[in-house]
Design an enzyme around this catalytic site. Structure first.
Site, PDB file in Angstrom:
ATOM      1  N   ARG A 160       0.835  -1.216   0.000  1.00  0.00           N
ATOM      2  CA  ARG A 160       0.000   0.000   0.000  1.00  0.00           C
ATOM      3  C   ARG A 160       0.867   1.263   0.000  1.00  0.00           C
ATOM      4  O   ARG A 160       0.577   2.248   0.679  1.00  0.00           O
ATOM      5  CB  ARG A 160      -0.927   0.045   1.227  1.00  0.00           C
ATOM      6  CG  ARG A 160      -1.956  -1.049   1.296  1.00  0.00           C
ATOM      7  CD  ARG A 160      -3.016  -0.880   0.211  1.00  0.00           C
ATOM      8  NE  ARG A 160      -4.107  -1.811   0.390  1.00  0.00           N
ATOM      9  CZ  ARG A 160      -4.089  -3.071  -0.026  1.00  0.00           C
ATOM     10  NH1 ARG A 160      -3.034  -3.562  -0.665  1.00  0.00           N
ATOM     11  NH2 ARG A 160      -5.134  -3.853   0.157  1.00  0.00           N
ATOM     12  N   SER A 235     -10.448  -0.441   3.032  1.00  0.00           N
ATOM     13  CA  SER A 235      -9.730  -0.560   4.312  1.00  0.00           C
ATOM     14  C   SER A 235      -9.281   0.821   4.771  1.00  0.00           C
ATOM     15  O   SER A 235      -8.555   1.501   4.054  1.00  0.00           O
ATOM     16  CB  SER A 235      -8.488  -1.430   4.138  1.00  0.00           C
ATOM     17  OG  SER A 235      -8.846  -2.706   3.690  1.00  0.00           O
ATOM     18  N   GLU A 331      -4.741   4.336   6.293  1.00  0.00           N
ATOM     19  CA  GLU A 331      -4.347   4.123   4.891  1.00  0.00           C
ATOM     20  C   GLU A 331      -4.931   5.197   3.973  1.00  0.00           C
ATOM     21  O   GLU A 331      -4.352   5.557   2.956  1.00  0.00           O
ATOM     22  CB  GLU A 331      -4.835   2.727   4.472  1.00  0.00           C
ATOM     23  CG  GLU A 331      -3.982   2.063   3.425  1.00  0.00           C
ATOM     24  CD  GLU A 331      -4.438   2.424   2.028  1.00  0.00           C
ATOM     25  OE1 GLU A 331      -3.610   2.979   1.281  1.00  0.00           O
ATOM     26  OE2 GLU A 331      -5.603   2.162   1.686  1.00  0.00           O
TER      27      GLU A 331
HETATM   28  N1  EPU Z   1     -10.625 -10.158  10.439  1.00  0.00           N
HETATM   29  C1  EPU Z   1     -11.387 -10.185  11.581  1.00  0.00           C
HETATM   30  N2  EPU Z   1     -12.478  -9.345  11.641  1.00  0.00           N
HETATM   31  C2  EPU Z   1     -12.828  -8.520  10.636  1.00  0.00           C
HETATM   32  C3  EPU Z   1     -12.033  -8.507   9.475  1.00  0.00           C
HETATM   33  C4  EPU Z   1     -10.930  -9.326   9.393  1.00  0.00           C
HETATM   34  O1  EPU Z   1     -11.114 -10.900  12.531  1.00  0.00           O
HETATM   35  O2  EPU Z   1     -13.823  -7.799  10.780  1.00  0.00           O
HETATM   36  C5  EPU Z   1      -9.434 -11.049  10.347  1.00  0.00           C
HETATM   37  C6  EPU Z   1      -9.727 -12.503  10.092  1.00  0.00           C
HETATM   38  O3  EPU Z   1      -8.784 -13.241  10.824  1.00  0.00           O
HETATM   39  C7  EPU Z   1      -9.429 -12.691   8.611  1.00  0.00           C
HETATM   40  C8  EPU Z   1      -8.286 -11.702   8.427  1.00  0.00           C
HETATM   41  O4  EPU Z   1      -8.605 -10.623   9.323  1.00  0.00           O
HETATM   42  O5  EPU Z   1      -9.067 -13.980   8.329  1.00  0.00           O
HETATM   43  C9  EPU Z   1      -8.120 -11.172   7.039  1.00  0.00           C
HETATM   44  O6  EPU Z   1      -9.338 -10.594   6.583  1.00  0.00           O
HETATM   45  P1  EPU Z   1      -9.587 -10.306   5.028  1.00  0.00           P
HETATM   46  O7  EPU Z   1      -9.277 -11.501   4.207  1.00  0.00           O
HETATM   47  O8  EPU Z   1     -10.930  -9.676   4.877  1.00  0.00           O
HETATM   48  O9  EPU Z   1      -8.447  -9.265   4.669  1.00  0.00           O
HETATM   49  P2  EPU Z   1      -7.901  -7.953   5.395  1.00  0.00           P
HETATM   50  O10 EPU Z   1      -6.509  -8.206   5.840  1.00  0.00           O
HETATM   51  O11 EPU Z   1      -8.870  -7.461   6.422  1.00  0.00           O
HETATM   52  C10 EPU Z   1      -6.817  -7.031   3.206  1.00  0.00           C
HETATM   53  C11 EPU Z   1      -6.793  -5.750   2.424  1.00  0.00           C
HETATM   54  C12 EPU Z   1      -8.072  -5.618   1.603  1.00  0.00           C
HETATM   55  C13 EPU Z   1      -8.178  -6.805   0.664  1.00  0.00           C
HETATM   56  C14 EPU Z   1      -8.164  -8.104   1.498  1.00  0.00           C
HETATM   57  C15 EPU Z   1      -8.108  -9.335   0.621  1.00  0.00           C
HETATM   58  C16 EPU Z   1      -5.386  -4.220   3.686  1.00  0.00           C
HETATM   59  C17 EPU Z   1      -5.336  -2.977   4.511  1.00  0.00           C
HETATM   60  N3  EPU Z   1      -6.610  -4.618   3.312  1.00  0.00           N
HETATM   61  O12 EPU Z   1      -7.876  -6.921   4.161  1.00  0.00           O
HETATM   62  O13 EPU Z   1      -7.957  -4.438   0.823  1.00  0.00           O
HETATM   63  O14 EPU Z   1      -9.357  -6.740  -0.113  1.00  0.00           O
HETATM   64  O15 EPU Z   1      -6.965  -8.122   2.332  1.00  0.00           O
HETATM   65  O16 EPU Z   1      -6.852  -9.428   0.020  1.00  0.00           O
HETATM   66  O17 EPU Z   1      -4.348  -4.792   3.379  1.00  0.00           O
HETATM   67  C18 EPU Z   1      -8.459  -2.123   0.692  1.00  0.00           C
HETATM   68  O18 EPU Z   1      -7.229  -1.922   0.711  1.00  0.00           O
HETATM   69  O19 EPU Z   1      -9.276  -1.167   0.625  1.00  0.00           O
HETATM   70  C19 EPU Z   1      -8.953  -3.485   0.816  1.00  0.00           C
HETATM   71  C20 EPU Z   1     -10.257  -3.760   0.910  1.00  0.00           C
END
Ligand code: EPU
Length: 335
Positions: A160, A235, A331
């Site tokens: 990012r 995010s 972010e």
């Molecule tokens: N989780 C929770 N609660 C929540 C959300 C997430 O416990 O409400 C935990 C869970 O353990 C889950 C893990 O977080 O397994 C990962 O969640 P998710 O796969 O939704 O991914 P993320 O890390 O929350 C990142 C990116 C997203 C992208 C997804 C999928 C960042 C800041 N965000 O989210 O990007 O779509 O991975 O690759 O790196 C964006 O940048 O706007 C965005 C949506």
């Protein structure tokens, strides 16, 4: 030049925040932009408006980048090289590539925003980052009006992050992005758990680009709010990277804390988990709140101000810091 006065920016930012631009202009060509920059350098740029939280009226001239067009530069048996102007909608570009069987960005389906801003934060999702397909970024230097090029290496891409968020910040208007995509022998990335689950549930063993794009769209639609219905900027925070030592101490206290290895000494912790554990997931405070299905996303239910959302973000940061000794980095650009 057609400068408009006192324009609401509500429809120009995906958070749907209603602040005013004192003066506003849409530019549709590089030439028009260069002419404008001869007389006006103190500008505020807006493109897809998908990574900003507007907390106040904008007194500078707001320049909406609306330069459209896609051109094929060259192709060989395996690859195609394309240049896409900054004002093209990102998701429509992805869908067009999928329909042409051009591979490389299908995992980045349904990300809001325009092509011109995708390099700034190096958009990424489901195991793919846009930096892996970008060959070159073209931009106009605001000070001189000159057209300059950044190679992939010069963009200094990170998680990012890019040169456009650092040394080059505020100095350039990005006008086009060039990509190298595959025409066959695609390097499909289906290893992300949610994609695997989605494909398996549909009994798809050898997915096409379209299958992957559809799977990503289904996953995103199930977790992330549609900005056309509920204002948001994806995010709001980055996933924090902490030392292995700090992580091990936290693990003693919170055995269920999820993590991804970054290196031998560093670990990434999902900010969504930290925010959910801190009790904010799904919390609504009048016109704004934290999304019920993804705690990393702050939302505007209609009439929130940017200031209110920023204050909620600060409250979340303080609670997470007090409980986990982790600083969450915002972010989204706070204006
Ligand atoms: N989780 C929770 N609660 C929540 C959300 C997430 O416990 O409400 C935990 C869970 O353990 C889950 C893990 O977080 O397994 C990962 O969640 P998710 O796969 O939704 O991914 P993320 O890390 O929350 C990142 C990116 C997203 C992208 C997804 C999928 C960042 C800041 N965000 O989210 O990007 O779509 O991975 O690759 O790196 C964006 O940048 O706007 C965005 C949506």
């Amino acid at each position: 030049m057609n400068i408009q006065h006192n324009i609401s920016l509500k429809k120009y930012n995906t958070f749907g925040i209603s602040v005013n631009a004192k003066r506003f202009i849409s530019v549709t060509s590089v030439y028009q932009l260069q002419q404008l920059l001869k007389v006006e350098k103190d500008i505020f740029l807006i493109s897809g408006g998908s990574n900003m939280l507007l907390t106040k009226d904008i007194n500078k001239l707001v320049v909406h980048i609306d330069i459209k067009g896609i051109s094929i530069d060259r192709e060989n048996h395996n690859d195609i090289y394309l240049t896409v102007n900054a004002g093209e909608n990102w998701h429509e570009f992805v869908l067009w590539c999928v329909s042409q069987n051009y591979g490389g960005i299908e995992n980045l389906s349904l990300i809001p925003g325009n092509v011109g801003t995708c390099p700034i934060q190096n958009i990424g999702a489901y195991g793919v980052e846009v930096k892996d397909t970008i060959t070159k970024v073209e931009a106009i230097e605001i000070e001189t009006g000159k057209l300059v090029q950044f190679s992939n290496k010069e963009c200094n891409f990170g998680y990012r992050n890019s040169i456009f968020k650092n040394e080059a910040k505020g100095k350039y208007v990005l006008t086009s992005v060039s990509f190298q995509l595959t025409k066959g022998n695609h390097n499909l990335n289906t290893s992300y758990g949610a994609i695997e689950t989605e494909l398996t549930s549909k009994n798809i063993e050898n997915p096409s680009l379209k299958d992957i794009s559809n799977a990503v769209i289904a996953i995103r639609e199930s977790k992330l709010p549609d900005p056309k219905k509920i204002g948001n900027s994806g995010s709001f925070f980055k996933n924090p990277v902490i030392s292995k030592e700090q992580f091990e101490k936290l693990q003693d206290k919170f055995p269920n804390i999820p993590s991804y290895k970054v290196s031998d000494s560093e670990v990434k912790v999902p900010a969504g988990w930290l925010i959910e554990q801190s009790g904010f997931k799904g919390k609504r405070f009048g016109e704004f709140g934290v999304h019920e299905k993804q705690a990393l996303v702050l939302v505007n239910y209609g009439n929130a101000t940017g200031k209110e959302i920023f204050e909620l973000a600060q409250k979340i940061q303080k609670t997470v810091l007090d409980s986990y000794q982790i600083s969450l980095e915002i972010e989204v650009n706070i204006i």
